[in-house]
Design a protein around this motif. Sequence first.
Motif, PDB file in Angstrom:
ATOM      1  N   GLY A  96      43.225  48.979   0.244  1.00 62.87           N
ATOM      2  CA  GLY A  96      44.493  48.344   0.558  1.00 62.87           C
ATOM      3  C   GLY A  96      44.777  48.421   2.038  1.00 62.87           C
ATOM      4  O   GLY A  96      43.924  48.813   2.837  1.00 62.87           O
TER       5      GLY A  96
ATOM      6  N   ARG B 161      48.176  47.559   5.227  1.00 58.51           N
ATOM      7  CA  ARG B 161      49.465  46.972   5.595  1.00 58.51           C
ATOM      8  C   ARG B 161      49.277  46.180   6.881  1.00 58.51           C
ATOM      9  O   ARG B 161      48.698  46.676   7.838  1.00 58.51           O
TER      10      ARG B 161
ATOM     11  N   SER C 249      52.308  44.717   2.500  1.00 58.19           N
ATOM     12  CA  SER C 249      51.431  45.804   2.048  1.00 58.19           C
ATOM     13  C   SER C 249      50.605  45.351   0.858  1.00 58.19           C
ATOM     14  O   SER C 249      51.124  44.731  -0.065  1.00 58.19           O
TER      15      SER C 249
ATOM     16  N   THR D 265      48.542  46.989  -2.051  1.00 58.62           N
ATOM     17  CA  THR D 265      48.336  48.287  -2.702  1.00 58.62           C
ATOM     18  C   THR D 265      47.795  48.103  -4.112  1.00 58.62           C
ATOM     19  O   THR D 265      48.085  47.104  -4.778  1.00 58.62           O
TER      20      THR D 265
END
Length: 124
Positions: free
Chosen positions: A58, A60, A119, A121
């Motif tokens: 993941g 950001r 983001s 995730t």
Amino acid sequence: QASLPAATIAEVVEPGESDVTAVGAKTPQGAKVDSLPKPLPANREPEYPEELRRRQIGGRVILLVTIAADGTVSAVRVVESSNQPALDQSAVTAVRAWRFEPARRGAVAVEFEVRLPISFTIRR
């Protein structure tokens, strides 16, 4: 069981109320506005790149987004990379197609820039 990966987008609000920063109107020297732009509910989330989803990677990314007076995105660029080019590109591609309720100065819609964090995730 892991849930589907998701890209989350913070709402555009007043500075200090979240980690989205209103940069300022691009017209007269960062002039103040009475209402900030708001993303429309129909905007599609960025796609999570399959290879990164599979590897559970993941990140950001923070975008600088210029929102025109008609609510379209006139410019978008990465100001803080996720260090995953595929995530950055997915965020940029999605946000370019977004529509916003534009910023307003009184009753007049105006162009405005915001910093928009996205983001990616893996939810467990």
